[in-house]
Design an enzyme around this catalytic site. Sequence first.
Site, PDB file in Angstrom:
ATOM      1  CD  GLU A 179      -2.741  -1.391   2.432  1.00  0.00           C
ATOM      2  OE1 GLU A 179      -2.715  -0.491   3.282  1.00  0.00           O
ATOM      3  OE2 GLU A 179      -3.424  -2.424   2.550  1.00  0.00           O
ATOM      4  CD  GLU A 289      -4.710  -7.875   1.927  1.00  0.00           C
ATOM      5  OE1 GLU A 289      -5.576  -7.183   2.471  1.00  0.00           O
ATOM      6  OE2 GLU A 289      -3.491  -7.589   1.957  1.00  0.00           O
TER       7      GLU A 289
HETATM    8  O1  G3I Z   1      -3.610  -7.579  19.060  1.00  0.00           O
HETATM    9  C1  G3I Z   1      -4.465  -6.552  19.604  1.00  0.00           C
HETATM   10  C2  G3I Z   1      -5.063  -7.020  20.898  1.00  0.00           C
HETATM   11  O2  G3I Z   1      -4.024  -7.187  21.829  1.00  0.00           O
HETATM   12  C3  G3I Z   1      -6.069  -5.980  21.373  1.00  0.00           C
HETATM   13  O3  G3I Z   1      -6.695  -6.420  22.534  1.00  0.00           O
HETATM   14  C4  G3I Z   1      -7.116  -5.738  20.301  1.00  0.00           C
HETATM   15  C5  G3I Z   1      -8.098  -4.641  20.696  1.00  0.00           C
HETATM   16  O4  G3I Z   1      -8.652  -4.018  19.570  1.00  0.00           O
HETATM   17  O5  G3I Z   1      -6.454  -5.304  19.136  1.00  0.00           O
HETATM   18  C6  G3I Z   1      -5.569  -6.286  18.616  1.00  0.00           C
HETATM   19  O6  G3I Z   1      -4.974  -5.779  17.452  1.00  0.00           O
HETATM   20  C7  G3I Z   1      -5.805  -5.743  16.310  1.00  0.00           C
HETATM   21  C8  G3I Z   1      -5.132  -6.582  15.241  1.00  0.00           C
HETATM   22  O7  G3I Z   1      -5.847  -6.481  14.025  1.00  0.00           O
HETATM   23  C9  G3I Z   1      -5.035  -8.055  15.616  1.00  0.00           C
HETATM   24  O8  G3I Z   1      -6.299  -8.578  15.803  1.00  0.00           O
HETATM   25  C10 G3I Z   1      -5.934  -4.308  15.839  1.00  0.00           C
HETATM   26  O9  G3I Z   1      -6.692  -3.566  16.780  1.00  0.00           O
HETATM   27  C11 G3I Z   1      -6.608  -4.248  14.504  1.00  0.00           C
HETATM   28  O10 G3I Z   1      -6.554  -2.917  14.001  1.00  0.00           O
HETATM   29  C12 G3I Z   1      -5.880  -5.164  13.527  1.00  0.00           C
HETATM   30  O11 G3I Z   1      -6.584  -5.118  12.314  1.00  0.00           O
HETATM   31  C13 G3I Z   1      -5.909  -5.712  11.222  1.00  0.00           C
HETATM   32  C14 G3I Z   1      -5.675  -4.628  10.152  1.00  0.00           C
HETATM   33  O12 G3I Z   1      -5.087  -5.236   9.015  1.00  0.00           O
HETATM   34  C15 G3I Z   1      -4.759  -3.538  10.668  1.00  0.00           C
HETATM   35  O13 G3I Z   1      -4.662  -2.536   9.752  1.00  0.00           O
HETATM   36  C16 G3I Z   1      -6.801  -6.798  10.651  1.00  0.00           C
HETATM   37  O14 G3I Z   1      -6.897  -7.866  11.596  1.00  0.00           O
HETATM   38  C17 G3I Z   1      -6.219  -7.327   9.345  1.00  0.00           C
HETATM   39  O15 G3I Z   1      -7.148  -8.166   8.729  1.00  0.00           O
HETATM   40  C18 G3I Z   1      -5.944  -6.149   8.405  1.00  0.00           C
HETATM   41  O16 G3I Z   1      -5.358  -6.654   7.230  1.00  0.00           O
HETATM   42  C19 G3I Z   1      -5.065  -5.702   6.224  1.00  0.00           C
HETATM   43  C20 G3I Z   1      -3.890  -6.229   5.441  1.00  0.00           C
HETATM   44  O17 G3I Z   1      -2.823  -6.478   6.326  1.00  0.00           O
HETATM   45  C21 G3I Z   1      -3.456  -5.241   4.346  1.00  0.00           C
HETATM   46  N1  G3I Z   1      -4.566  -4.896   3.500  1.00  0.00           N
HETATM   47  C22 G3I Z   1      -5.771  -4.444   4.167  1.00  0.00           C
HETATM   48  C23 G3I Z   1      -6.219  -5.485   5.212  1.00  0.00           C
HETATM   49  C24 G3I Z   1      -7.501  -5.085   5.835  1.00  0.00           C
HETATM   50  O18 G3I Z   1      -7.344  -3.886   6.551  1.00  0.00           O
END
Ligand code: G3I
Length: 400
Positions: A179, A289
């Site tokens: 990105e 994805e």
């Molecule tokens: O690990 C913490 C946890 O400790 C905490 O309690 C919890 C509370 O919200 O958050 C957890 O972290 C989260 C993490 O995923 C793991 O679950 C983050 O808040 C959350 O923002 C994060 O989201 C991920 C996102 O990328 C971040 O930008 C999504 O799971 C993941 O599917 C998403 O994947 C991205 C690709 O990498 C790139 N392309 C877009 C795609 C969708 O956004």
Amino acid sequence: MNFSTVNKKNVRGIPLPVIAFIILLFVQCTPKHQVASSSQTGTIAGHPDKGLKDYYKNYFPIGVAVSMASLHGPDSALIIKEFNSITPENDMKMGLIHPSESIYHWANADKIVDFAASHHIKIRGHNLCWHNQEAAWMFKGPNGEPVTKELLLKRLKDHIFAVAGRYKGKIYAWDVVNEAVDDSNDTTQVYRKSNWYNICNGPDFIAAAFRYAHEADPQAKLYYNDYNSEHPVKREKIYKLLKKLIEDRVPIDGVGMQAHWKLNDPSPDELRKALDEVTSLGLKVQFTELDITVRLPQSTPSPGTTPQGAGQGYTPELEARQIAQYKMVFDIFRQYKKFITNVTFWNVSDRYSWLDGRGGGLMGGAAAGSNTSRQIIKAYPLLFDENRQRKNAYWSVVNF
Ligand code: G3I
């Protein structure tokens, strides 16, 4: 149904032509051998031996994004049956795996790699350089000052050598840079103004990341990965970036089109154009994805409010449109099979999708990290339902 209540033009507000279309799709998409509904049998319905990977064995690997949670319990059986490629959803991202200069958290990534290896599943690495889920320490100098370009690139190199080096020979393809292209309609602004771009005073970090990755694991296939890569303005910006990398003899094998799609996005024409353009550069394509949200486009709600029309669920009309969109994109994927080297779904089933947790999911495929509300509104974007059973959309992609 009480036919006396049927209005000539619609049933419960759904126009008759739409109902006819839904019935036709269900008839076409339901496999002849599916004798009992999956919820009746408690097993994955359909052909007892075949999964998505088997239907597509003459085309490309079919992958899925996984978390540690999905490797245990019911998801793992489904993953093993249906998929032959996995991508760690979060566990290899810089901020998680390398949270400070001398600390690497390998445990989750190692377990995912071991799981894949023990089931002969390929692994895509995701990702080596991104502006999101980044490691904040990377951008600070030894005394807390902004890091210099030289030190940042050295740290990037060390990071890539450590991560790609650890999984050398195990990870067959890496999303090297994620990105890095700007989202605006300003065609002159090709690159995202991220910390990486700003500190390097330009896009040098992109070529550098690919060179480091190639050095760390010369056999791994290296991809540039982005979303909305079918939208005309962004498509052209991505094309410019790729063309420049190729002119500069940067080791890049292909493009990851993330494919966070909607019911009407992309159009078949847009998808073909995007494929034609990048493959004209001699690059391969992976759909990295894939999901197709059923949420309809609407304006972003004010924080804390319920968006108009939200939460209507997985209605027959939305399901029919999703089936049609899945069928259309897989028809095109098969036509381009000589260029496509992987199609990966982002999450396992509708029980959990990254889109469910985001107001941005309403818009379908909103950029990660965008400022959206956290209300849970389900997007039903995958081929397996909340009980991990095959949806009718599943049959629309395997009956060909
Ligand atoms: O690990 C913490 C946890 O400790 C905490 O309690 C919890 C509370 O919200 O958050 C957890 O972290 C989260 C993490 O995923 C793991 O679950 C983050 O808040 C959350 O923002 C994060 O989201 C991920 C996102 O990328 C971040 O930008 C999504 O799971 C993941 O599917 C998403 O994947 C991205 C690709 O990498 C790139 N392309 C877009 C795609 C969708 O956004």
